[in-house]
Design a protein around this motif. Structure first.
Motif, PDB file in Angstrom:
ATOM      1  N   UNK A 105       0.822  -1.217   0.000  1.00  0.00           N
ATOM      2  CA  UNK A 105       0.000   0.000   0.000  1.00  0.00           C
ATOM      3  C   UNK A 105       0.856   1.267   0.000  1.00  0.00           C
ATOM      4  N   UNK A 106       2.115   1.159  -0.468  1.00  0.00           N
ATOM      5  CA  UNK A 106       2.945   2.345  -0.634  1.00  0.00           C
ATOM      6  C   UNK A 106       2.564   3.112  -1.900  1.00  0.00           C
ATOM      7  N   UNK A 107       1.807   2.465  -2.780  1.00  0.00           N
ATOM      8  CA  UNK A 107       1.436   3.069  -4.050  1.00  0.00           C
ATOM      9  C   UNK A 107       0.828   4.459  -3.939  1.00  0.00           C
ATOM     10  N   UNK A 108      -0.170   4.704  -3.042  1.00  0.00           N
ATOM     11  CA  UNK A 108      -0.750   6.053  -2.958  1.00  0.00           C
ATOM     12  C   UNK A 108       0.266   7.127  -2.594  1.00  0.00           C
ATOM     13  N   UNK A 109       1.234   6.777  -1.746  1.00  0.00           N
ATOM     14  CA  UNK A 109       2.264   7.748  -1.366  1.00  0.00           C
ATOM     15  C   UNK A 109       3.131   8.098  -2.566  1.00  0.00           C
ATOM     16  N   UNK A 110       3.513   7.057  -3.333  1.00  0.00           N
ATOM     17  CA  UNK A 110       4.329   7.286  -4.521  1.00  0.00           C
ATOM     18  C   UNK A 110       3.552   8.101  -5.547  1.00  0.00           C
ATOM     19  N   UNK A 111       2.267   7.811  -5.694  1.00  0.00           N
ATOM     20  CA  UNK A 111       1.449   8.567  -6.652  1.00  0.00           C
ATOM     21  C   UNK A 111       1.435  10.057  -6.296  1.00  0.00           C
ATOM     22  N   UNK A 112       1.252  10.352  -5.020  1.00  0.00           N
ATOM     23  CA  UNK A 112       1.228  11.755  -4.596  1.00  0.00           C
ATOM     24  C   UNK A 112       2.556  12.438  -4.895  1.00  0.00           C
ATOM     25  N   UNK A 113       3.650  11.725  -4.636  1.00  0.00           N
ATOM     26  CA  UNK A 113       4.971  12.302  -4.887  1.00  0.00           C
ATOM     27  C   UNK A 113       5.205  12.539  -6.381  1.00  0.00           C
ATOM     28  N   UNK A 114       4.822  11.606  -7.212  1.00  0.00           N
ATOM     29  CA  UNK A 114       4.989  11.781  -8.655  1.00  0.00           C
ATOM     30  C   UNK A 114       4.126  12.925  -9.175  1.00  0.00           C
ATOM     31  N   UNK A 115       2.941  13.092  -8.594  1.00  0.00           N
ATOM     32  CA  UNK A 115       2.093  14.213  -8.992  1.00  0.00           C
ATOM     33  C   UNK A 115       2.731  15.547  -8.626  1.00  0.00           C
ATOM     34  N   UNK A 116       3.434  15.590  -7.490  1.00  0.00           N
ATOM     35  CA  UNK A 116       4.139  16.810  -7.108  1.00  0.00           C
ATOM     36  C   UNK A 116       5.233  17.146  -8.115  1.00  0.00           C
ATOM     37  N   UNK A 117       5.908  16.110  -8.626  1.00  0.00           N
ATOM     38  CA  UNK A 117       7.058  16.318  -9.500  1.00  0.00           C
ATOM     39  C   UNK A 117       6.659  16.526 -10.956  1.00  0.00           C
ATOM     40  N   UNK A 118       5.659  15.781 -11.432  1.00  0.00           N
ATOM     41  CA  UNK A 118       5.272  15.844 -12.841  1.00  0.00           C
ATOM     42  C   UNK A 118       4.031  16.678 -13.090  1.00  0.00           C
ATOM     43  N   UNK A 119       3.159  16.779 -12.093  1.00  0.00           N
ATOM     44  CA  UNK A 119       1.853  17.380 -12.273  1.00  0.00           C
ATOM     45  C   UNK A 119       0.775  16.304 -12.272  1.00  0.00           C
ATOM     46  N   UNK A 120      -0.368  16.613 -11.734  1.00  0.00           N
ATOM     47  CA  UNK A 120      -1.436  15.624 -11.584  1.00  0.00           C
ATOM     48  C   UNK A 120      -1.915  15.075 -12.925  1.00  0.00           C
ATOM     49  N   UNK A 121      -1.866  15.890 -13.973  1.00  0.00           N
ATOM     50  CA  UNK A 121      -2.427  15.477 -15.260  1.00  0.00           C
ATOM     51  C   UNK A 121      -1.603  14.398 -15.946  1.00  0.00           C
ATOM     52  N   UNK A 122      -0.367  14.180 -15.516  1.00  0.00           N
ATOM     53  CA  UNK A 122       0.501  13.215 -16.189  1.00  0.00           C
ATOM     54  C   UNK A 122       0.800  11.994 -15.317  1.00  0.00           C
ATOM     55  N   UNK A 123       0.077  11.830 -14.236  1.00  0.00           N
ATOM     56  CA  UNK A 123       0.214  10.660 -13.360  1.00  0.00           C
ATOM     57  C   UNK A 123      -1.153   9.996 -13.274  1.00  0.00           C
TER      58      UNK A 123
END
Length: 521
Positions: A129-147
């Motif tokens: 269940x680490x996936x949601x944390x990683x998703x949030x971090x990737x959204x911070x770095x790339x932007x929500x529209x590309x994750x």
């Protein structure tokens, strides 16, 4: 680039169209390392300023223009590639960019594409269940529209609608859309099964003649992560996940691309009742093909039905049948019923060990028919060797209780059960050195749990059976009610007929899968 979709808007005249830009060569890893090392931290501005600088650098390199992001999401929401046509940019006489049919963009200048366009798919159910944390971090770095969350957006929908939208815009003269489509890379955060799912969907671009196919990078969130290990992305995701996510994105931008063999599996089973069909719970990497006709070319030993029900899929690491798949199936059932128990890789492996004992792999259950404890009397194995069109029957050792067809060097969390074989042994057995792009599968057997344990700690090699360019497995009817199978860590329980045989056919996919190397830097 050719496209199977019609244009959503009229193409500009030759005088209006800017000559297409040729894609620049990818930056060398050394350049990427230099860029990443240049931060405000070295100038004494502190950690926060360094992080902000690197985040902005990633955005500039990977983020789509706003109009293309809006177009892609509009296409997926409407399930229609033409829904993003509003993003088409035309140039007027002054060179100012205007967006046809949308006043919101009327004053916008023509925005160039990023040098390294990137999207990410995240499986929130992976990694304890680490996936949601990683998703949030990737959204911070790339932007929500590309994750993209894989529980919300299927990669097949992304291929069918989002990429097709970019293709339509490119065919209509949008050079930024063309550049993004031609240079796109994909990051996948999940286990081997998740990575295989995305690779399989991207592989449909070859079938539809919609190349190029984006290469894939990996953030390992699964239990074994053998595909990730094989291409330098590591055995697991770092505890310092914030910095690790940023490093992974830089690697996905600058990493070189390797080819990987992929293997097509077709399971042909006798027609069952409607209830049994519904009980067959297939992994997302498999799809139902419906009723079809089975053609025997001389290999079948048991009774054949007139019609069969088929499903198929693609694997990249391994396919197996027998006790190892039964253990994996038990683990997956528990994880779905009680997700709090599968909180991380260590707990997952402890549960795996418990299921190995429970399923009787170490201590064969006395109630079993001794003749059925191995696979020899239950199935027939036939192969085609390299550059041969003839099927060859291969005897299965009587002690083998699991058969594995392996494509990579890594299996079961980084083990190499095939082993590093000496040249004289290879020559004696007619084998060649195993590679991930050699067009061959290594077939080996695992006996009882004690033997498998010694193989897993690499004290001994597995039972070598064959190397094959194609495989057919026939499970004869009347012996078992069901069999356990898995591919790339995704197991299922396969119902069997009391009268007719069930067949598994494996052959190489005629085009390569593309993986970004994570160990370049």
């Amino acid at each position: 680039m050719s496209s199977s979709y019609s244009s959503a808007a009229a193409s500009p005249t030759p005088s209006e169209r800017e000559p297409p830009r040729s894609p620049p060569p990818p930056p060398a890893p050394l350049v990427g390392a230099l860029i990443e090392s240049l931060s405000f931290r070295g100038c004494g501005f502190g950690r926060a300023a360094a992080s902000a600088f690197e985040k902005e650098d990633l955005r500039e390199r990977a983020a789509f223009p706003q109009r293309l992001r809006a177009a892609v999401h509009a296409a997926m929401r409407a399930r229609d590639p033409a829904a993003g046509a509003f993003a088409l940019v035309n140039r007027d006489a002054d060179g100012e960019g205007r967006v046809a049919g949308n006043r919101w963009f009327d004053a916008a200048v023509y925005d160039d594409a990023p040098e390294s366009p990137l999207v990410a798919f995240v499986n929130p159910r992976s990694g304890g269940r680490l996936g949601p944390v990683v998703k949030t971090r990737l959204q911070e770095l790339l932007g929500e529209d590309q994750v993209f969350d894989l529980t919300v957006v299927k990669p097949s929908d992304f291929v069918e609608y989002a990429l097709a939208c970019l293709e339509q815009l490119a065919d209509s003269g949008d050079h930024s859309a063309r550049f993004v489509r031609h240079n796109l890379r994909v990051m996948v955060a999940g286990g081997d099964g998740t990575v295989g799912w995305v690779l399989g969907c991207l592989g449909e671009l070859y079938v539809q003649n919609r190349e190029p196919v984006p290469p894939v990078a990996v953030i390992p969130l699964g239990t074994g992560n053998d595909l990730s290990r094989s291409f330098g992305w590591g055995a697991s995701f770092s505890f310092s996940w914030k910095a690790a996510a940023k490093r992974s994105l830089y690697k996905s931008i600058f990493g070189s691309v390797s080819c990987l063999d992929s293997w097509h599996v077709v399971v042909s089973m006798p027609e069952h009742g409607e209830e049994e069909k519904e009980d067959l719970d297939l992994p997302h990497s498999l799809r139902r093909l419906g009723e079809c006709t089975f053609y025997d070319d001389g290999t079948a030993k048991g009774e054949l039905p007139e019609t069969v029900s088929c499903f198929d899929g693609v694997f990249y690491n391994y396919f197996s049948i027998g006790m190892d798949a039964q253990v994996a199936y038990g683990f997956h059932q528990l994880r779905d019923e009680k997700p709090f128990l599968a909180s991380g890789p260590l707990s997952n492996k402890l549960i795996y060990a418990g299921y190995t004992c429970k399923q009787g792999w170490f201590f064969t259950q006395c109630i079993s028919d001794p003749e059925l404890r191995g696979l020899r009397n239950v199935l027939c194995l036939s192969i085609k060797r390299m550059d041969s069109s003839e099927w060859e029957n291969i005897p299965v050792p009587s002690s083998v209780r699991a058969i594995v067809a392996l494509n990579l060097h890594n299996y079961a969390s980084g083990r190499n059960p095939w082993g590093n074989l000496k040249p004289e042994y290879l020559e004696k057995r007619g084998f060649v050195e195993a590679q991930s792009d050699d067009g061959l599968l290594e077939i080996f057997g695992l006996k009882q749990g004690w033997h498998a344990s010694l193989v897993m700690v690499e004290l001994i090699s597995a039972k070598h059976i064959a190397q094959a360019a194609a495989i057919r497995i026939e499970i004869k009817g009347g012996y078992w009610r069901d069999a356990f199978m898995q591919m790339d860590g995704e197991p299922w329980k396969q119902p069997l007929s009391s009268e007719y045989s069930t067949f598994v056919d494996i052959k190489k996919v005629p085009y390569p899968s593309l993986i970004i190397n994570g160990g370049d830097r």
